[in-house]
Design a protein around this motif. Structure first.
Motif, PDB file in Angstrom:
ATOM      1  N   UNK A   1       0.835  -1.207   0.000  1.00 30.60           N
ATOM      2  CA  UNK A   1       0.000   0.000   0.000  1.00 30.60           C
ATOM      3  C   UNK A   1       0.871   1.260   0.000  1.00 30.60           C
ATOM      4  N   UNK A   2       1.955   1.239   0.783  1.00 23.01           N
ATOM      5  CA  UNK A   2       2.869   2.387   0.818  1.00 23.01           C
ATOM      6  C   UNK A   2       3.490   2.611  -0.563  1.00 23.01           C
ATOM      7  N   UNK A   3       3.875   1.518  -1.229  1.00 26.48           N
ATOM      8  CA  UNK A   3       4.467   1.637  -2.565  1.00 26.48           C
ATOM      9  C   UNK A   3       3.482   2.282  -3.531  1.00 26.48           C
ATOM     10  N   UNK A   4       2.231   1.828  -3.505  1.00 29.75           N
ATOM     11  CA  UNK A   4       1.217   2.378  -4.410  1.00 29.75           C
ATOM     12  C   UNK A   4       0.977   3.866  -4.132  1.00 29.75           C
ATOM     13  N   UNK A   5       0.900   4.227  -2.852  1.00 29.19           N
ATOM     14  CA  UNK A   5       0.673   5.635  -2.487  1.00 29.19           C
ATOM     15  C   UNK A   5       1.871   6.503  -2.858  1.00 29.19           C
ATOM     16  N   UNK A   6       3.083   5.968  -2.689  1.00 36.82           N
ATOM     17  CA  UNK A   6       4.277   6.743  -3.021  1.00 36.82           C
ATOM     18  C   UNK A   6       4.371   7.000  -4.519  1.00 36.82           C
ATOM     19  N   UNK A   7       4.115   5.960  -5.312  1.00 35.10           N
ATOM     20  CA  UNK A   7       4.191   6.097  -6.769  1.00 35.10           C
ATOM     21  C   UNK A   7       3.145   7.087  -7.279  1.00 35.10           C
ATOM     22  N   UNK A   8       1.961   7.073  -6.637  1.00 34.05           N
ATOM     23  CA  UNK A   8       0.892   7.981  -7.052  1.00 34.05           C
ATOM     24  C   UNK A   8       1.053   9.384  -6.475  1.00 34.05           C
ATOM     25  N   UNK A   9       2.070   9.577  -5.636  1.00 32.99           N
ATOM     26  CA  UNK A   9       2.312  10.891  -5.052  1.00 32.99           C
ATOM     27  C   UNK A   9       1.367  11.264  -3.926  1.00 32.99           C
ATOM     28  N   UNK A  10       0.704  10.272  -3.334  1.00 27.61           N
ATOM     29  CA  UNK A  10      -0.287  10.549  -2.288  1.00 27.61           C
ATOM     30  C   UNK A  10       0.151  10.064  -0.903  1.00 27.61           C
ATOM     31  N   UNK A  11       1.397   9.621  -0.772  1.00 27.87           N
ATOM     32  CA  UNK A  11       1.845   9.070   0.503  1.00 27.87           C
ATOM     33  C   UNK A  11       1.944  10.161   1.570  1.00 27.87           C
ATOM     34  N   UNK A  12       1.318   9.906   2.728  1.00 22.92           N
ATOM     35  CA  UNK A  12       1.378  10.801   3.874  1.00 22.92           C
ATOM     36  C   UNK A  12       1.979  10.046   5.057  1.00 22.92           C
ATOM     37  N   UNK A  13       2.406  10.795   6.051  1.00 17.33           N
ATOM     38  CA  UNK A  13       3.054  10.180   7.219  1.00 17.33           C
ATOM     39  C   UNK A  13       2.106   9.224   7.924  1.00 17.33           C
ATOM     40  N   UNK A  14       0.823   9.600   8.023  1.00 14.12           N
ATOM     41  CA  UNK A  14      -0.112   8.756   8.754  1.00 14.12           C
ATOM     42  C   UNK A  14      -0.338   7.423   8.040  1.00 14.12           C
ATOM     43  N   UNK A  15      -0.098   7.386   6.735  1.00 10.41           N
ATOM     44  CA  UNK A  15      -0.190   6.113   6.011  1.00 10.41           C
ATOM     45  C   UNK A  15       0.870   5.135   6.517  1.00 10.41           C
ATOM     46  N   UNK A  16       2.069   5.666   6.806  1.00 13.04           N
ATOM     47  CA  UNK A  16       3.150   4.818   7.304  1.00 13.04           C
ATOM     48  C   UNK A  16       2.821   4.320   8.705  1.00 13.04           C
ATOM     49  N   UNK A  17       2.232   5.181   9.538  1.00  8.95           N
ATOM     50  CA  UNK A  17       1.809   4.741  10.868  1.00  8.95           C
ATOM     51  C   UNK A  17       0.814   3.586  10.751  1.00  8.95           C
TER      52      UNK A  17
END
Length: 458
Positions: A94-110
């Motif tokens: 999920x983190x990879x998908x969010x990072x590639x799409x430019x939507x990764x936030x800190x709370x996603x990592x939590x």
């Protein structure tokens, strides 16, 4: 000696195959964790948000472990490990998908760390229980030493390799490598044949779900020797938490961030060397004596690390502490694997994990504020401490943290001495019988169910 080594490898071959896959996978996961830590800190610049990563990595594990244990004892251990590994990787996906799409936030990592930590609550006790079956009892110390060496290797390899890969293939590339390494853990589990654990037909009275969750604690309280060993192990984990929270600010009073990285790598080397030494040495005639002696010596080393304002003394002492701590942690786990009935090891190990590893963040919570708010100011002004103890260990920046290390060492030595005075702890290896597991030619393990309620200490 060569023949003995070949025999040992043959007897541990199933464990070694699985362990090698775990080494590769764990290093891949550690590199990803390092990269995500860097990403969060560079994105936010907040130490608090950076520290929250540790919280979300540990809290779900502590809360879910007792519940997970009830299922681990009923589920197939091999498939529990496979599914836990696969589910744990979903957060990274999920983190990879969010990072590639430019939507990764800190709370996603939590959130991803929370999910992975929950999966680990199932994976770790299932893995330890499996080792009780696939590893001959005489090699359990070796197996646990190799597990500790795995963590030491990851501490050495992950930071420098993670930093190199971040600049080369960036976060998305590291996550791809993480997924590739995952297969090295799952494929052996998919194709290797495990001994099947079968319980005798003796009836076991049904108990409620709440009683099932607390069963591991009741089991330990009925066996004071095991309970004492668990708290001795928890004390060591508390000390490690305190050392880790002190290390960064203390080393930075002596040198740069590069120096800190070198010191942390040396500490990882200590864990690796200690684990390898235990795996080579293997058997101890009386493990309890080795455990208490090693823990006491560890206290001496922590005490010495704070005596003078010397980076070399601190680094060498704590490195040796991580070496010697393996001679306590590996035999403790081996005693639990030998003495706890295989049918309830999931619940007991899960409860043990929850209690022990709760002391790690507690070390952060207690030692960190004490060092910053209490001991550092006290060792920098003109007061009773600076005029007495300060004349011995020095005054100024870092000396308050060093005094706290001295107190941690005294706590460890005192607690270990008091623990060894307990006859139930000293005689735990003789008082409790080894579990009776028979593996036939068809790899079927025959064992007997542990009574749900028992007043006996045996």
């Amino acid at each position: 000696m060569f023949t003995t080594a070949i025999t040992t490898i043959r007897e541990m071959r199933l464990f070694l195959i699985i362990w090698l896959g775990q080494v590769i996978t764990f290093i891949g996961s550690s590199i990803t964790a390092f990269a995500l830590d860097v990403w969060v800190y560079e994105r936010t610049g907040s130490v608090t948000q950076f520290a929250l990563i540790t919280l979300f990595n540990t809290l779900p594990f502590l809360l879910i472990s007792p519940i997970a244990g009830t299922f681990i004892d009923r589920w197939d251990k091999r498939w529990t490990m496979i599914i836990s590994d696969m589910c744990g990787s979903l957060g990274t996906l999920a983190i990879a998908a969010l990072f590639i799409s430019g939507k990764l936030e800190v709370w996603h990592i939590y959130l991803a760390n929370t999910f992975s930590s929950a999966c680990l609550a199932f994976l770790h006790p299932a893995y330890m229980t499996t080792n009780s079956v696939i590893v001959p009892q005489k090699h359990l110390n070796r197996a646990n030493g190799m597990m500790n060496a795995l963590h030491g290797a990851a501490r050495i390899i992950a930071p420098p390799l993670g930093g190199l890969l971040l600049g080369w293939i960036h976060l998305q590339g590291i996550i791809v490598i993480d997924f590739i390494t995952l297969f090295f853990a799952i494929v052996p589990l998919m194709f290797l044949r495990f001994p099947e654990i079968k319980t005798s037909n003796e009836s076991v009275p049904p108990i409620s779900f709440l009683e099932d969750i607390t069963y591991g604690w009741k089991y330990l309280t009925q066996r004071p020797g095991l309970l004492g060993l668990m708290f001795l192990s928890a004390l060591s984990i508390f000390t490690v938490g305190g050392i880790h929270v002190i290390t960064t600010p203390l080393v930075l009073t002596y040198g740069s961030v590069n120096v800190l990285g070198t010191v942390l790598s040396i500490f990882g080397s200590g864990m690796l060397i200690g684990g390898l030494l235990v795996s080579i040495w293997g058997n101890f005639e009386r493990s309890i004596d080795i455990i208490c002696l090693s823990t006491f010596i560890g206290g001496i080393l922590v005490f010495i690390s704070g005596l003078t304002p010397s980076l070399i003394l601190f680094t060498v002492s704590i490195c040796l502490y991580f070496v010697i701590s393996n001679f306590a942690s590996s035999p403790i786990q081996a005693i639990f694997q030998r003495k706890v009935n295989i049918n309830v090891q999931g619940r007991v190990f899960a409860m043990k994990d929850a209690i022990e590893f709760s002391l790690y963040p507690l070390g952060y919570i207690i030692v960190g504020p004490l060092a910053e708010k209490v001991f550092e100011p006290l060792m920098s002004g003109d007061n009773f401490l600076t005029n007495t103890i300060g004349q011995i260990i020095g005054v100024g920046p870092g000396r308050g943290m060093s005094l706290l290390l001295i107190l941690l060492g005294i706590l460890t030595m005192t607690s270990t001495s008091l623990a060894y005075l307990s006859p139930r702890l000293r005689s735990v290896e003789e008082e409790l019988p080894d579990i009776d597991i028979i593996v036939d030619v068809n790899q079927t393990v025959t064992t007997f169910p542990e009574p749900v309620t028992s007043g006996s200490s045996n």
